[in-house]
Design a protein around this motif. Structure first.
Motif, PDB file in Angstrom:
ATOM      1  N   LYS A  26       0.852  -1.241   0.115  1.00  0.00           N
ATOM      2  CA  LYS A  26      -0.083   0.010  -0.233  1.00  0.00           C
ATOM      3  C   LYS A  26       0.737   1.109   0.030  1.00  0.00           C
ATOM      4  O   LYS A  26       1.971   1.144   0.552  1.00  0.00           O
ATOM      5  N   ALA A  27       0.255   2.085  -0.798  1.00  0.00           N
ATOM      6  CA  ALA A  27       0.788   3.783  -0.508  1.00  0.00           C
ATOM      7  C   ALA A  27       0.719   4.236   0.780  1.00  0.00           C
ATOM      8  O   ALA A  27      -0.172   3.863   1.449  1.00  0.00           O
ATOM      9  N   GLN A  28       1.235   5.207   1.096  1.00  0.00           N
ATOM     10  CA  GLN A  28       1.205   5.878   2.528  1.00  0.00           C
ATOM     11  C   GLN A  28       0.981   7.488   1.780  1.00  0.00           C
ATOM     12  O   GLN A  28       1.719   7.992   1.047  1.00  0.00           O
ATOM     13  N   ILE A  29      -0.272   8.153   2.276  1.00  0.00           N
ATOM     14  CA  ILE A  29      -0.613   9.405   1.940  1.00  0.00           C
ATOM     15  C   ILE A  29      -0.458  10.392   3.181  1.00  0.00           C
ATOM     16  O   ILE A  29      -0.960   9.869   4.188  1.00  0.00           O
ATOM     17  N   PHE A  30       0.347  11.328   3.145  1.00  0.00           N
ATOM     18  CA  PHE A  30       0.576  12.257   4.191  1.00  0.00           C
ATOM     19  C   PHE A  30      -0.467  13.552   4.339  1.00  0.00           C
ATOM     20  O   PHE A  30      -0.238  14.392   3.347  1.00  0.00           O
ATOM     21  N   ILE A  31      -1.397  13.655   4.911  1.00  0.00           N
ATOM     22  CA  ILE A  31      -2.313  14.642   4.909  1.00  0.00           C
ATOM     23  C   ILE A  31      -2.913  14.902   6.423  1.00  0.00           C
ATOM     24  O   ILE A  31      -3.197  14.112   7.102  1.00  0.00           O
ATOM     25  N   ALA A  32      -3.130  16.208   6.507  1.00  0.00           N
ATOM     26  CA  ALA A  32      -3.859  16.453   7.769  1.00  0.00           C
ATOM     27  C   ALA A  32      -5.344  15.623   7.983  1.00  0.00           C
ATOM     28  O   ALA A  32      -6.132  15.728   7.078  1.00  0.00           O
ATOM     29  N   PRO A  33      -5.338  14.887   9.123  1.00  0.00           N
ATOM     30  CA  PRO A  33      -6.524  14.048   9.264  1.00  0.00           C
ATOM     31  C   PRO A  33      -7.966  14.787   9.391  1.00  0.00           C
ATOM     32  O   PRO A  33      -8.744  13.980   8.779  1.00  0.00           O
ATOM     33  N   GLU A  34      -7.982  15.915   9.711  1.00  0.00           N
ATOM     34  CA  GLU A  34      -9.151  16.693   9.560  1.00  0.00           C
ATOM     35  C   GLU A  34      -9.804  17.009   8.176  1.00  0.00           C
ATOM     36  O   GLU A  34     -11.033  17.175   7.978  1.00  0.00           O
ATOM     37  N   LYS A  35      -9.122  16.659   7.278  1.00  0.00           N
ATOM     38  CA  LYS A  35      -9.400  16.774   5.718  1.00  0.00           C
ATOM     39  C   LYS A  35     -10.107  15.482   5.254  1.00  0.00           C
ATOM     40  O   LYS A  35     -10.489  15.550   4.062  1.00  0.00           O
ATOM     41  N   LEU A  36      -9.869  14.366   5.952  1.00  0.00           N
ATOM     42  CA  LEU A  36     -10.517  13.290   5.582  1.00  0.00           C
ATOM     43  C   LEU A  36     -12.094  12.947   6.045  1.00  0.00           C
ATOM     44  O   LEU A  36     -12.276  12.859   7.211  1.00  0.00           O
ATOM     45  N   THR A  37     -12.770  12.936   5.082  1.00  0.00           N
ATOM     46  CA  THR A  37     -14.062  12.407   5.286  1.00  0.00           C
ATOM     47  C   THR A  37     -14.305  10.846   5.447  1.00  0.00           C
ATOM     48  O   THR A  37     -13.259  10.138   4.966  1.00  0.00           O
ATOM     49  N   GLU A  38     -15.369  10.360   5.925  1.00  0.00           N
ATOM     50  CA  GLU A  38     -15.579   8.964   5.996  1.00  0.00           C
ATOM     51  C   GLU A  38     -15.641   8.333   4.672  1.00  0.00           C
ATOM     52  O   GLU A  38     -14.776   7.295   4.275  1.00  0.00           O
ATOM     53  N   GLU A  39     -16.127   9.035   3.561  1.00  0.00           N
ATOM     54  CA  GLU A  39     -16.169   8.734   2.173  1.00  0.00           C
ATOM     55  C   GLU A  39     -14.635   8.488   1.899  1.00  0.00           C
ATOM     56  O   GLU A  39     -14.474   7.602   1.065  1.00  0.00           O
ATOM     57  N   VAL A  40     -13.988   9.344   1.893  1.00  0.00           N
ATOM     58  CA  VAL A  40     -12.503   9.473   1.352  1.00  0.00           C
ATOM     59  C   VAL A  40     -11.660   8.402   1.918  1.00  0.00           C
ATOM     60  O   VAL A  40     -10.959   7.798   1.316  1.00  0.00           O
ATOM     61  N   LYS A  41     -11.949   8.080   3.339  1.00  0.00           N
ATOM     62  CA  LYS A  41     -11.099   7.216   3.884  1.00  0.00           C
ATOM     63  C   LYS A  41     -11.744   5.901   3.242  1.00  0.00           C
ATOM     64  O   LYS A  41     -10.671   4.926   3.116  1.00  0.00           O
ATOM     65  N   ALA A  42     -12.790   5.721   2.983  1.00  0.00           N
ATOM     66  CA  ALA A  42     -13.058   4.439   2.505  1.00  0.00           C
ATOM     67  C   ALA A  42     -12.625   4.281   1.000  1.00  0.00           C
ATOM     68  O   ALA A  42     -12.147   3.134   0.506  1.00  0.00           O
ATOM     69  N   HIS A  43     -12.666   5.349   0.546  1.00  0.00           N
ATOM     70  CA  HIS A  43     -12.380   5.252  -1.169  1.00  0.00           C
ATOM     71  C   HIS A  43     -10.728   5.044  -1.021  1.00  0.00           C
ATOM     72  O   HIS A  43     -10.311   4.542  -1.941  1.00  0.00           O
ATOM     73  N   LEU A  44     -10.091   5.334  -0.189  1.00  0.00           N
ATOM     74  CA  LEU A  44      -8.478   5.255  -0.144  1.00  0.00           C
ATOM     75  C   LEU A  44      -8.098   3.870   0.331  1.00  0.00           C
ATOM     76  O   LEU A  44      -7.112   3.350   0.029  1.00  0.00           O
ATOM     77  N   ARG A  45      -9.014   3.391   1.352  1.00  0.00           N
ATOM     78  CA  ARG A  45      -8.630   1.938   2.171  1.00  0.00           C
ATOM     79  C   ARG A  45      -7.935   0.919   1.249  1.00  0.00           C
ATOM     80  O   ARG A  45      -6.772   0.441   2.024  1.00  0.00           O
ATOM     81  N   SER A  46      -8.191   0.484   0.240  1.00  0.00           N
ATOM     82  CA  SER A  46      -7.664  -0.496  -0.369  1.00  0.00           C
ATOM     83  C   SER A  46      -6.313  -0.348  -1.076  1.00  0.00           C
ATOM     84  O   SER A  46      -5.273  -1.149  -1.248  1.00  0.00           O
ATOM     85  N   ASN A  47      -5.818   1.183  -1.300  1.00  0.00           N
ATOM     86  CA  ASN A  47      -4.610   1.442  -1.897  1.00  0.00           C
ATOM     87  C   ASN A  47      -3.624   1.909  -1.152  1.00  0.00           C
ATOM     88  O   ASN A  47      -2.396   2.187  -1.378  1.00  0.00           O
ATOM     89  N   ALA A  48      -4.314   2.736   0.027  1.00  0.00           N
ATOM     90  CA  ALA A  48      -3.300   3.645   0.713  1.00  0.00           C
ATOM     91  C   ALA A  48      -3.749   3.664   2.199  1.00  0.00           C
ATOM     92  O   ALA A  48      -4.932   3.509   2.712  1.00  0.00           O
ATOM     93  N   THR A  49      -2.740   4.058   3.093  1.00  0.00           N
ATOM     94  CA  THR A  49      -2.861   4.303   4.380  1.00  0.00           C
ATOM     95  C   THR A  49      -2.714   5.882   4.497  1.00  0.00           C
ATOM     96  O   THR A  49      -2.012   6.449   3.891  1.00  0.00           O
ATOM     97  N   THR A  50      -3.236   6.514   5.434  1.00  0.00           N
ATOM     98  CA  THR A  50      -3.104   7.748   5.554  1.00  0.00           C
ATOM     99  C   THR A  50      -2.211   8.007   6.993  1.00  0.00           C
ATOM    100  O   THR A  50      -2.617   7.615   8.035  1.00  0.00           O
ATOM    101  N   HIS A  51      -1.664   9.386   6.940  1.00  0.00           N
ATOM    102  CA  HIS A  51      -0.803   9.776   8.058  1.00  0.00           C
ATOM    103  C   HIS A  51      -0.966  11.226   8.062  1.00  0.00           C
ATOM    104  O   HIS A  51      -0.905  11.869   7.132  1.00  0.00           O
ATOM    105  N   ALA A  52      -0.789  11.689   9.339  1.00  0.00           N
ATOM    106  CA  ALA A  52      -0.363  13.007   9.753  1.00  0.00           C
ATOM    107  C   ALA A  52       0.941  13.511   9.095  1.00  0.00           C
ATOM    108  O   ALA A  52       1.966  12.668   8.849  1.00  0.00           O
ATOM    109  N   PRO A  53       0.855  14.647   8.268  1.00  0.00           N
ATOM    110  CA  PRO A  53       2.163  15.203   7.513  1.00  0.00           C
ATOM    111  C   PRO A  53       3.341  15.066   8.478  1.00  0.00           C
ATOM    112  O   PRO A  53       4.446  14.663   7.900  1.00  0.00           O
ATOM    113  N   LYS A  54       3.417  15.206   9.908  1.00  0.00           N
ATOM    114  CA  LYS A  54       4.603  15.131  10.229  1.00  0.00           C
ATOM    115  C   LYS A  54       5.297  13.701  10.507  1.00  0.00           C
ATOM    116  O   LYS A  54       6.318  13.659  10.767  1.00  0.00           O
ATOM    117  N   GLN A  55       4.418  12.893  10.072  1.00  0.00           N
ATOM    118  CA  GLN A  55       4.852  11.450  10.101  1.00  0.00           C
ATOM    119  C   GLN A  55       5.827  11.282   8.922  1.00  0.00           C
ATOM    120  O   GLN A  55       6.069   9.926   8.828  1.00  0.00           O
TER     121      GLN A  55
END
Ligand code: ZN
Ligand code: ZN
Length: 593
Positions: A223-252
């Motif tokens: 899976k890819a890692q995407i670095f983005i402020a967590p408050e920008k992620l809606t449930e829909e976006v999280k579900a959309h990304l789930r199979s391809n990427a994990t999401t992380h706060a920018p400082k990570q």
């Protein structure tokens, strides 16, 4: 105003002393190197009052300089206090030259390595080293430390771009991309439009460019890692990304880059766009840094079938709005009361009336009379000029729709043109047509075709000082790489690329002309007797070109046929959506020459 900026420079100098720096480098940039910068990152503007879209300041304990390109040499003197900042031309006397003349042995010029690319950092470090000084990355930006009311970072929620418009899912795009990245173990993507396109995301932090402000690491496997402020992620976006990427706060991202180092990974970065800090962290982590162009740029530029269809629909919708606007303009402008800003607002209203407008793709350039001679004219309350009889009016504008991005310039006469205006307009038009008609073999670059747009100006001893064309995104940035049409671009044009075709002519203090259509590269229909496959352009933009400005005698038979066929097509495709007076006008505006 002056006192404020004097105080700000003093505050910065005090902060630099505390940090044992002798200077600081201030680009007009955020961490993503885009054209639009959110308010919190307008550090150059806060410090200097310069409001242009590109520029750099260097402040040392004793001196300060500001560097701007040719577009802004007049503006910078109006906005910046020259007693504090000495203005310089960014190309003719670049920062590296200033550093060589003004820094000395032992000086420490600080910079924020998230705002400076790896390539820029290399050049500037070399310039500093040349005089025995150091170009020093800082951990936190000293301007942020003294900017009391710095705005918050934007936190607009992301949206997904439905496959219906994107044409391919994120998983499909990732699969294709991996085939092209060869022997590397991972790619770090730092351009928001690359991340947005690859994962079918859109974001709304800055005006006009609907990109997700995010970095991503794409490994060769997993899976890819995407670095983005967590408050920008809606449930829909999280579900959309789930199979391809994990999401992380920018400082990570620091930890993720370290992990690549521990894995002894070969990591691809594009040094033209990647922040120096990312390169530095990879080197420190002992990863092998491989440099090369961002591998998403080309597949993103080659629009797939769905994106191509989307572009056609978006252009037709936009053509209806622009045609209705041109009719309104022709009726109202001669009355003499319209101002540039009113006209721009009216054009936006016609686009809003489509019910599909997401945003403008850039701030409209409504340029009356002598303002049209400034290719990047910016209309403000102060500059706002009336449309005047027997003058030229140029309007460059564009829209963002979910299925495509548009960019169109039309130049019209209010009243009667002079013979010189008609001559220049016709030469620009001949160039625009010449490029539209080009046929060329695979491998041809924009620089090889550029002369087609200029030849009729050159033959009259004239030229224009901007590129002929830029790439355009699919509901992304209106200025997109890598291919361009200009005097030097070396990217081969490929089927599916969308470019602008926008030659112009500018007579300073008097008038300006630009005619801009978007075109898409396609496989040209074979001609009888032809031996090799050729590429050509399909014109996408649909709106009448002002025939009152054409000197018909200057057109060749082929050019005349092109224009008549173009207008017949505009009438057919746009005419369906107009009625009454608007349709009567369109019939007249699109009549054969
Ligand atoms: Zn334009
Ligand atoms: Zn353009």
């Amino acid at each position: 105003m002056t006192d404020t900026h004097k105080t700000r420079v003093a505050l910065l100098r005090a902060e630099l002393k505390k940090r044992k720096l002798t200077g600081f480098f201030v680009p007009r940039a955020d961490e993503f190197q885009g054209e639009y910068v959110p308010a919190f990152a307008e550090r150059l503007r806060w410090l200097t009052n310069f409001r242009g879209s590109a520029g750099i300041a260097i402040v040392t304990l004793k001196k300060a300089a500001i560097f701007v390109d040719g577009r802004y040499v007049i503006q910078v003197r109006q906005q910046v206090d020259e007693k504090i900042f000495a203005p310089f031309h960014l190309m003719e006397e670049p920062p590296a030259m200033w550093i060589a003349r003004n820094l000395k042995k032992g000086d420490r010029l600080g910079f924020d390595p998230w705002l400076v690319t790896a390539d820029q950092a290399k050049r500037l470090s070399e310039a500093c080293a040349g005089v025995g000084a150091n170009f020093v990355p800082v951990e936190t930006n000293p301007i942020d430390a003294v900017w009391n009311d710095q705005p918050a970072r934007p936190s607009a929620q992301l949206a997904t771009q439905p496959t219906q418009f994107a044409g391919r899912t994120g998983a499909e795009k990732i699969k294709d991309l991996r085939k092209g990245i060869g022997s590397v173990d991972a790619v770090v993507l730092t351009q928001p439009d690359s991340v947005s396109w690859l994962f079918n995301l859109r974001g709304f932090d800055v005006p006009h460019t609907p990109v997700a402000a995010a970095y991503a690491i794409l490994p060769a496997k997993g899976k890819a890692q995407i670095f983005i402020a967590p408050e920008k992620l809606t449930e829909e976006v999280k579900a959309h990304l789930r199979s391809n990427a994990t999401t992380h706060a920018p400082k990570q991202i620091g930890a993720a880059l370290k992990a690549l180092g521990r894995a002894k990974a070969r990591v691809l970065i594009d040094p033209v766009w990647t922040p120096e800090r990312i390169r530095e962290l990879l080197v420190k982590a002992k990863a092998t840094v491989v440099t090369g162009p961002d591998p998403v740029m080309l597949p993103k530029a080659r629009k797939n079938r769905t994106e191509q269809e989307g572009a056609r629909s978006a252009q037709k919708r936009d053509g209806v709005a622009v045609s209705r606007f041109l009719f309104w303009l022709e009726k109202e402008a001669p009355k003499g009361s319209l101002s540039e800003l009113e006209v721009a607002a009216r054009l936006k209203a016609f686009r809003e009336a489509t019910g599909e407008l997401r945003d403008l793709s850039f701030e409209t350039i409504p340029a009356s009379g002598p303002h049209a001679a400034i290719p990047h004219y910016h209309a403000t309350q102060e500059s706002n000029r009336k449309l005047v009889r027997n003058e030229i009016f140029l309007i460059d504008s564009g829209a963002q729709y979910i299925d495509g991005t548009t960019d169109i310039t039309r130049t019209v006469i209010v009243g009667t043109p002079t013979p010189e205006m008609k001559d220049r307009f016709t030469r620009v038009l001949k160039g625009m047509i010449g490029l539209s008609l080009a046929r060329f073999p695979k491998g041809t670059t924009g620089s090889q075709l550029d002369i087609l747009a200029r030849q009729h100006l050159w033959s009259a001893g004239l030229d224009f000082d901007h590129g002929t064309g830029h790439g355009v995104g699919a509901y992304l940035s209106v200025h997109e790489g890598p291919a361009r049409i200009n005097k030097s671009d070396r990217t081969p044009l490929e089927a599916g690329m969308i470019l602008s075709n926008e030659p112009g002519f500018y007579k300073q203090g008097d008038y300006g002309i630009r005619i801009e259509n978007l075109v898409m590269v396609h496989e040209a229909k074979p001609v009888s007797g032809g031996e090799r496959p050729m590429l050509g352009f399909e014109t996408l933009t649909l709106a009448p070109i002002d025939q009152r400005l054409i000197d018909v005698g200057l057109l060749s038979e082929v050019e005349r046929q092109w224009l008549d066929a173009y207008h017949a097509r505009v009438l057919k495709e746009v005419g369906d959506y107009l009625e009454g007076d608007e349709l009567v006008w369109l019939n007249r505006a699109c009549a054969p020459l």
